[in-house]
Design a protein around this motif. Sequence first.
Motif, PDB file in Angstrom:
ATOM      1  N   VAL A 258       0.839  -1.205   0.000  1.00  0.00           N
ATOM      2  CA  VAL A 258       0.000   0.000   0.000  1.00  0.00           C
ATOM      3  C   VAL A 258       0.871   1.251   0.000  1.00  0.00           C
ATOM      4  O   VAL A 258       0.616   2.224  -0.730  1.00  0.00           O
ATOM      5  CB  VAL A 258      -0.948  -0.007   1.216  1.00  0.00           C
ATOM      6  N   THR A 259       1.927   1.237   0.809  1.00  0.00           N
ATOM      7  CA  THR A 259       2.848   2.381   0.843  1.00  0.00           C
ATOM      8  C   THR A 259       3.564   2.546  -0.492  1.00  0.00           C
ATOM      9  O   THR A 259       3.717   3.664  -1.002  1.00  0.00           O
ATOM     10  CB  THR A 259       3.878   2.186   1.967  1.00  0.00           C
ATOM     11  N   HIS A 260       4.000   1.430  -1.072  1.00  0.00           N
ATOM     12  CA  HIS A 260       4.692   1.461  -2.371  1.00  0.00           C
ATOM     13  C   HIS A 260       3.798   2.071  -3.449  1.00  0.00           C
ATOM     14  O   HIS A 260       4.212   2.989  -4.173  1.00  0.00           O
ATOM     15  CB  HIS A 260       5.099   0.038  -2.748  1.00  0.00           C
ATOM     16  N   CYS A 261       2.562   1.588  -3.532  1.00  0.00           N
ATOM     17  CA  CYS A 261       1.621   2.131  -4.536  1.00  0.00           C
ATOM     18  C   CYS A 261       1.256   3.577  -4.228  1.00  0.00           C
ATOM     19  O   CYS A 261       1.055   4.380  -5.146  1.00  0.00           O
ATOM     20  CB  CYS A 261       0.366   1.267  -4.582  1.00  0.00           C
ATOM     21  N   GLY A 262       1.183   3.908  -2.938  1.00  0.00           N
ATOM     22  CA  GLY A 262       0.877   5.288  -2.568  1.00  0.00           C
ATOM     23  C   GLY A 262       1.964   6.259  -3.004  1.00  0.00           C
ATOM     24  O   GLY A 262       1.675   7.377  -3.448  1.00  0.00           O
ATOM     25  N   ILE A 263       3.226   5.836  -2.902  1.00  0.00           N
ATOM     26  CA  ILE A 263       4.337   6.681  -3.352  1.00  0.00           C
ATOM     27  C   ILE A 263       4.245   6.927  -4.858  1.00  0.00           C
ATOM     28  O   ILE A 263       4.442   8.058  -5.337  1.00  0.00           O
ATOM     29  CB  ILE A 263       5.680   6.027  -2.984  1.00  0.00           C
ATOM     30  N   ILE A 264       3.921   5.886  -5.614  1.00  0.00           N
ATOM     31  CA  ILE A 264       3.782   6.047  -7.072  1.00  0.00           C
ATOM     32  C   ILE A 264       2.627   6.986  -7.393  1.00  0.00           C
ATOM     33  O   ILE A 264       2.741   7.849  -8.284  1.00  0.00           O
ATOM     34  CB  ILE A 264       3.570   4.672  -7.732  1.00  0.00           C
ATOM     35  N   ALA A 265       1.517   6.847  -6.663  1.00  0.00           N
ATOM     36  CA  ALA A 265       0.371   7.742  -6.890  1.00  0.00           C
ATOM     37  C   ALA A 265       0.743   9.192  -6.595  1.00  0.00           C
ATOM     38  O   ALA A 265       0.345  10.112  -7.334  1.00  0.00           O
ATOM     39  CB  ALA A 265      -0.802   7.304  -6.016  1.00  0.00           C
ATOM     40  N   MET A 266       1.529   9.403  -5.547  1.00  0.00           N
ATOM     41  CA  MET A 266       1.958  10.764  -5.217  1.00  0.00           C
ATOM     42  C   MET A 266       2.874  11.319  -6.297  1.00  0.00           C
ATOM     43  O   MET A 266       2.777  12.515  -6.657  1.00  0.00           O
ATOM     44  CB  MET A 266       2.674  10.776  -3.868  1.00  0.00           C
ATOM     45  N   LEU A 267       3.748  10.503  -6.856  1.00  0.00           N
ATOM     46  CA  LEU A 267       4.612  10.959  -7.947  1.00  0.00           C
ATOM     47  C   LEU A 267       3.792  11.341  -9.176  1.00  0.00           C
ATOM     48  O   LEU A 267       4.088  12.337  -9.854  1.00  0.00           O
ATOM     49  CB  LEU A 267       5.624   9.870  -8.304  1.00  0.00           C
ATOM     50  N   ILE A 268       2.748  10.557  -9.461  1.00  0.00           N
ATOM     51  CA  ILE A 268       1.891  10.865 -10.609  1.00  0.00           C
ATOM     52  C   ILE A 268       1.155  12.182 -10.399  1.00  0.00           C
ATOM     53  O   ILE A 268       1.089  13.031 -11.302  1.00  0.00           O
ATOM     54  CB  ILE A 268       0.898   9.711 -10.844  1.00  0.00           C
ATOM     55  N   LEU A 269       0.607  12.356  -9.191  1.00  0.00           N
ATOM     56  CA  LEU A 269      -0.103  13.597  -8.895  1.00  0.00           C
ATOM     57  C   LEU A 269       0.843  14.794  -8.914  1.00  0.00           C
ATOM     58  O   LEU A 269       0.490  15.887  -9.373  1.00  0.00           O
ATOM     59  CB  LEU A 269      -0.800  13.490  -7.539  1.00  0.00           C
ATOM     60  N   THR A 270       2.032  14.613  -8.394  1.00  0.00           N
ATOM     61  CA  THR A 270       3.009  15.705  -8.395  1.00  0.00           C
ATOM     62  C   THR A 270       3.443  16.052  -9.818  1.00  0.00           C
ATOM     63  O   THR A 270       3.672  17.227 -10.138  1.00  0.00           O
ATOM     64  CB  THR A 270       4.239  15.301  -7.562  1.00  0.00           C
ATOM     65  N   ARG A 271       3.526  15.051 -10.669  1.00  0.00           N
ATOM     66  CA  ARG A 271       3.981  15.279 -12.051  1.00  0.00           C
ATOM     67  C   ARG A 271       2.932  15.996 -12.895  1.00  0.00           C
ATOM     68  O   ARG A 271       3.248  16.910 -13.657  1.00  0.00           O
ATOM     69  CB  ARG A 271       4.327  13.915 -12.688  1.00  0.00           C
ATOM     70  N   TRP A 272       1.659  15.569 -12.784  1.00  0.00           N
ATOM     71  CA  TRP A 272       0.644  16.123 -13.679  1.00  0.00           C
ATOM     72  C   TRP A 272      -0.472  16.874 -12.983  1.00  0.00           C
ATOM     73  O   TRP A 272      -1.070  17.767 -13.560  1.00  0.00           O
ATOM     74  CB  TRP A 272       0.040  14.994 -14.527  1.00  0.00           C
ATOM     75  N   GLY A 273      -0.770  16.508 -11.739  1.00  0.00           N
ATOM     76  CA  GLY A 273      -1.794  17.240 -11.003  1.00  0.00           C
ATOM     77  C   GLY A 273      -3.151  17.189 -11.699  1.00  0.00           C
ATOM     78  O   GLY A 273      -3.652  16.139 -12.104  1.00  0.00           O
ATOM     79  N   SER A 274      -3.765  18.373 -11.857  1.00  0.00           N
ATOM     80  CA  SER A 274      -5.104  18.481 -12.433  1.00  0.00           C
ATOM     81  C   SER A 274      -5.154  18.115 -13.912  1.00  0.00           C
ATOM     82  O   SER A 274      -6.238  17.918 -14.475  1.00  0.00           O
ATOM     83  CB  SER A 274      -5.658  19.887 -12.228  1.00  0.00           C
ATOM     84  N   GLN A 275      -3.998  18.017 -14.567  1.00  0.00           N
ATOM     85  CA  GLN A 275      -4.005  17.662 -15.993  1.00  0.00           C
ATOM     86  C   GLN A 275      -4.523  16.236 -16.225  1.00  0.00           C
ATOM     87  O   GLN A 275      -4.924  15.893 -17.332  1.00  0.00           O
ATOM     88  CB  GLN A 275      -2.594  17.778 -16.561  1.00  0.00           C
ATOM     89  N   LEU A 276      -4.504  15.440 -15.175  1.00  0.00           N
ATOM     90  CA  LEU A 276      -5.014  14.076 -15.303  1.00  0.00           C
ATOM     91  C   LEU A 276      -6.503  14.060 -15.624  1.00  0.00           C
ATOM     92  O   LEU A 276      -6.992  13.122 -16.277  1.00  0.00           O
ATOM     93  CB  LEU A 276      -4.769  13.284 -14.007  1.00  0.00           C
TER      94      LEU A 276
END
Length: 267
Positions: free
Chosen positions: A247-265
Amino acid sequence: MQPIIGENRTVRDHRAYLLMSTERWTHTCVRHNVPCPKMVQLSSDGIGVMSKTTVNDVSTGSGPERAADAPRAVGGSRAFAILLVITGAAGLLAAWVITLDKNKILEAKLAGKTFTPGCSVNPIVSCGSVMESKQAAAFGFPNPWLGLVCYGIVICVGMSLLARARFPRWYWLTFNFGTLFGVGFCTWLQFQSLYRINALCLWCSLAWVATITMFWYVTSFNIRNDFLRAPRWLKSFFGEFTWVVPVTHCGIIAMLILTRWGSQLWA
């Protein structure tokens, strides 16, 4: 005519009776760890002569020693088996859909047309952009082909565990190495997707989550069964909180995705 022993007992009957009595005595002595008959020798007059030995002499010894030398085989719990089946099926589904869409893209190019996969919803969440990148064929062939094989193996292992199969240490370590390779490859693809291709594939994301989950649970299984050396506190942690790590591993990846694109998703 054979000589008579007693009223109606011949020498042959006497020998058979003596052997049966010796066998019963041997079993009794083995149970109580006392000297017991090793063999029976018949003298010329038909009278049995027994020599004594210890329980260690009459016991075979090969059974326990062979069992101790044999590799320890371990099976997984029902929950662990189901988890492998589910994560393997999720990864297999993702690999299958990506393979179909990849073929449709190639067919459309040959026909001079354009095919847009259903998971391409905007310029960022664009499966087509990822499928057409050079990273999508890291080993000279489409990456999903590798997934079709590897995720199928995971399903087979899970189904074998459901059938109460048991595997030795080398098998579990090999399986663990395979999942480690999968996580490493997924990590490389995540970096390429976020910072080189600049696009996100939803089916790829499903495969990432499945691979991460199966890797950490297989690693936890090996640590708890002493197939991988680990301190006692780590064994205790994995015994109670294995779910925290994926869960922590996947959460870190999700945070990287949000940090990279944010609202553009969602744009």
